[in-house]
Design a protein around this motif. Structure first.
Motif, mmCIF file in Angstrom:
data_model
loop_
_atom_site.group_PDB
_atom_site.id
_atom_site.type_symbol
_atom_site.label_atom_id
_atom_site.label_comp_id
_atom_site.label_asym_id
_atom_site.label_seq_id
_atom_site.Cartn_x
_atom_site.Cartn_y
_atom_site.Cartn_z
ATOM 1 N N LEU A 135 9.539 6.148 64.238
ATOM 2 C CA LEU A 135 9.455 4.861 63.535
ATOM 3 C C LEU A 135 8.017 4.535 63.147
ATOM 4 C CD1 LEU A 135 11.991 2.707 65.540
ATOM 5 C CD2 LEU A 135 12.132 3.263 63.115
ATOM 6 N N ASP A 136 7.064 4.971 63.954
ATOM 7 C CA ASP A 136 5.655 4.743 63.631
ATOM 8 C C ASP A 136 5.195 5.554 62.430
ATOM 9 O OD1 ASP A 136 5.001 2.762 65.383
ATOM 10 O OD2 ASP A 136 4.191 4.095 66.910
ATOM 11 N N GLU A 137 5.930 6.606 62.092
ATOM 12 C CA GLU A 137 5.535 7.483 60.996
ATOM 13 C C GLU A 137 5.983 6.973 59.632
ATOM 14 O OE1 GLU A 137 3.568 10.125 61.265
ATOM 15 O OE2 GLU A 137 3.410 9.808 63.419
ATOM 16 N N ILE A 138 6.958 6.091 59.594
ATOM 17 C CA ILE A 138 7.473 5.636 58.298
ATOM 18 C C ILE A 138 6.678 4.424 57.817
ATOM 19 C CG2 ILE A 138 9.778 6.525 58.828
ATOM 20 C CD1 ILE A 138 10.694 3.623 59.237
ATOM 21 N N PRO A 139 6.740 4.146 56.501
ATOM 22 C CA PRO A 139 6.013 2.987 55.968
ATOM 23 C C PRO A 139 6.470 1.675 56.614
ATOM 24 C CG PRO A 139 6.767 4.417 54.187
ATOM 25 C CD PRO A 139 7.383 4.930 55.454
ATOM 26 N N GLU A 140 5.558 0.729 56.661
ATOM 27 C CA GLU A 140 5.803 -0.553 57.321
ATOM 28 C C GLU A 140 7.001 -1.289 56.719
ATOM 29 O OE1 GLU A 140 5.143 -2.733 60.500
ATOM 30 O OE2 GLU A 140 3.843 -1.053 60.015
ATOM 31 N N GLN A 141 7.157 -1.231 55.399
ATOM 32 C CA GLN A 141 8.273 -1.944 54.762
ATOM 33 C C GLN A 141 9.621 -1.349 55.183
ATOM 34 O OE1 GLN A 141 7.162 -1.418 50.673
ATOM 35 N NE2 GLN A 141 8.488 0.356 50.409
ATOM 36 N N ASP A 142 9.676 -0.022 55.359
ATOM 37 C CA ASP A 142 10.905 0.615 55.835
ATOM 38 C C ASP A 142 11.182 0.219 57.277
ATOM 39 O OD1 ASP A 142 11.238 1.867 53.413
ATOM 40 O OD2 ASP A 142 10.359 3.771 54.058
ATOM 41 N N LYS A 143 10.125 0.181 58.080
ATOM 42 C CA LYS A 143 10.273 -0.203 59.477
ATOM 43 C C LYS A 143 10.789 -1.639 59.588
ATOM 44 C CE LYS A 143 6.785 0.914 61.975
ATOM 45 N NZ LYS A 143 5.544 0.957 62.764
ATOM 46 N N LYS A 149 17.789 -4.981 60.261
ATOM 47 C CA LYS A 149 19.179 -4.538 60.318
ATOM 48 C C LYS A 149 19.630 -4.215 61.741
ATOM 49 C CE LYS A 149 23.105 -2.921 58.704
ATOM 50 N NZ LYS A 149 24.176 -3.867 58.708
ATOM 51 N N TYR A 150 18.825 -3.437 62.461
ATOM 52 C CA TYR A 150 19.308 -2.905 63.736
ATOM 53 C C TYR A 150 18.788 -3.624 64.970
ATOM 54 C CZ TYR A 150 21.100 0.661 60.712
ATOM 55 O OH TYR A 150 21.774 1.304 59.714
ATOM 56 N N ARG A 151 17.590 -4.136 64.940
ATOM 57 C CA ARG A 151 17.077 -4.846 66.104
ATOM 58 C C ARG A 151 17.492 -6.312 66.062
ATOM 59 N NH1 ARG A 151 11.195 -3.684 67.637
ATOM 60 N NH2 ARG A 151 12.184 -1.870 68.517
ATOM 61 N N ASN A 152 17.402 -6.919 64.880
ATOM 62 C CA ASN A 152 17.729 -8.340 64.757
ATOM 63 C C ASN A 152 19.181 -8.569 64.342
ATOM 64 O OD1 ASN A 152 15.040 -8.647 65.304
ATOM 65 N ND2 ASN A 152 14.451 -9.119 63.216
ATOM 66 N N ASN A 153 19.906 -7.480 64.085
ATOM 67 C CA ASN A 153 21.335 -7.539 63.715
ATOM 68 C C ASN A 153 21.601 -8.381 62.471
ATOM 69 O OD1 ASN A 153 22.219 -5.869 65.854
ATOM 70 N ND2 ASN A 153 22.029 -7.606 67.255
ATOM 71 N N TYR A 154 20.715 -8.292 61.485
ATOM 72 C CA TYR A 154 20.937 -8.981 60.222
ATOM 73 C C TYR A 154 21.995 -8.233 59.424
ATOM 74 C CZ TYR A 154 16.817 -12.091 60.330
ATOM 75 O OH TYR A 154 15.907 -13.072 60.625
ATOM 76 N N SER A 155 22.818 -8.995 58.728
ATOM 77 C CA SER A 155 23.751 -8.371 57.799
ATOM 78 C C SER A 155 22.984 -8.047 56.516
ATOM 79 C CB SER A 155 24.905 -9.326 57.492
ATOM 80 O OG SER A 155 24.415 -10.449 56.769
ATOM 81 N N ILE A 159 19.651 -9.943 54.973
ATOM 82 C CA ILE A 159 18.448 -9.246 54.531
ATOM 83 C C ILE A 159 18.167 -9.574 53.063
ATOM 84 C CG2 ILE A 159 17.382 -6.981 54.151
ATOM 85 C CD1 ILE A 159 19.073 -5.958 56.520
ATOM 86 N N GLN A 160 19.228 -9.649 52.283
ATOM 87 C CA GLN A 160 19.099 -9.998 50.862
ATOM 88 C C GLN A 160 18.447 -11.374 50.719
ATOM 89 O OE1 GLN A 160 22.899 -10.087 48.887
ATOM 90 N NE2 GLN A 160 22.001 -10.264 46.859
ATOM 91 N N THR A 161 18.858 -12.314 51.525
ATOM 92 C CA THR A 161 18.279 -13.654 51.499
ATOM 93 C C THR A 161 16.833 -13.626 51.975
ATOM 94 O OG1 THR A 161 20.462 -14.589 51.969
ATOM 95 C CG2 THR A 161 18.563 -16.016 52.336
ATOM 96 N N LYS A 167 21.590 -6.447 46.764
ATOM 97 C CA LYS A 167 22.397 -5.828 47.806
ATOM 98 C C LYS A 167 22.339 -4.301 47.705
ATOM 99 C CE LYS A 167 26.984 -6.448 49.793
ATOM 100 N NZ LYS A 167 28.273 -7.127 49.615
ATOM 101 N N SER A 168 22.465 -3.775 46.493
ATOM 102 C CA SER A 168 22.450 -2.322 46.318
ATOM 103 C C SER A 168 21.077 -1.734 46.658
ATOM 104 C CB SER A 168 22.852 -1.941 44.886
ATOM 105 O OG SER A 168 21.953 -2.509 43.957
ATOM 106 N N ALA A 169 20.012 -2.468 46.347
ATOM 107 C CA ALA A 169 18.662 -2.001 46.679
ATOM 108 C C ALA A 169 18.476 -1.949 48.192
ATOM 109 C CB ALA A 169 17.609 -2.903 46.044
ATOM 110 N N ILE A 170 19.005 -2.937 48.894
ATOM 111 C CA ILE A 170 18.904 -2.957 50.358
ATOM 112 C C ILE A 170 19.629 -1.764 50.954
ATOM 113 C CG2 ILE A 170 19.623 -4.196 52.447
ATOM 114 C CD1 ILE A 170 19.119 -6.788 50.822
ATOM 115 N N LYS A 171 20.853 -1.495 50.480
ATOM 116 C CA LYS A 171 21.625 -0.368 51.002
ATOM 117 C C LYS A 171 20.898 0.949 50.746
ATOM 118 C CE LYS A 171 26.174 -2.491 50.734
ATOM 119 N NZ LYS A 171 27.507 -2.433 50.110
#
Length: 189
Positions: A135-143, A149-155, A159-161, A167-171
């Motif tokens: 996770l430290d190796e990927i860009p900050e925006q991806d992290k 999505k996974y730590r904060n359990n956002y739908s 995330i779109q909000t 929505k498609s860009a997020i996916k």
């Protein structure tokens, strides 16, 4: 530099400022990583008081041994390694200090399932360390996207909000971020 300017700086910049004598930088790093360290301690202890104590010990140890941080990895990775090792050591000490009545000790015969569960936990923790490094190796925006999505359990809608992205860009970004993490993770194991 003013405190507000420091809060926008990277961990590495804060460490360098600390090396030059600005102790306020460590306070910012403390606030930046306190919750992550606490949560890891809590996963080991299952007790908030013990997790709090371990967290304080870890930060004291990290700040006291500031010269041990060589910059070969990110500060967060270095701090995570200290956290993990300190928790394992504390857990071993706690297990050694448990006193069982003599008759319980004489009747207890460990079976293979006890040994395998310890090994499985160790393997899981090692995989977790490698994932954290990936996770430290990927860009900050991806992290950030993966954390939402996974730590904060956002739908995806949340995330779109939050990020004001379609929505498609997020996916698509989530898929790419997972692929990047997978690439670094598979190299590590």
């Amino acid at each position: 530099m003013k405190r507000s300017e420091y809060s926008k700086q990277s961990d590495e910049v804060l460490i360098q400022a600390y090396y030059t004598g600005d102790n306020s930088c460590m306070e910012l790093l403390y606030h930046r990583y306190y919750l992550k360290v606490f949560n890891k301690c809590l996963s080991f202890t299952q007790n908030t008081d013990d997790a709090f104590d371990l967290t304080q010990d870890i930060f004291m140890k990290a700040f006291a041994k500031k010269s041990a941080f060589k910059g070969n990895s990110k500060f967060s990775t270095w701090l995570y390694a200290i956290t993990f090792n300190h928790c394992v050591t504390a857990q071993k000490k706690q297990q050694k200090s448990k006193v069982e009545p003599f008759d319980l000790v004489t009747h207890y015969i460990p079976d293979d399932s006890d040994l395998s569960s310890i090994e499985e936990r160790k393997e899981r923790e090692e995989r977790e360390v490698e994932l954290y490094k990936a996770l430290d190796e990927i860009p900050e925006q991806d992290k950030k996207l993966l954390e939402l999505k996974y730590r904060n359990n956002y739908s995806v809608k949340d995330i779109q909000t939050e990020l004001n992205i379609s929505k498609s860009a997020i996916k698509m970004r989530l898929m790419r971020a997972r692929q990047k993490v997978g690439k670094y993770y598979s190299k590590a194991i």
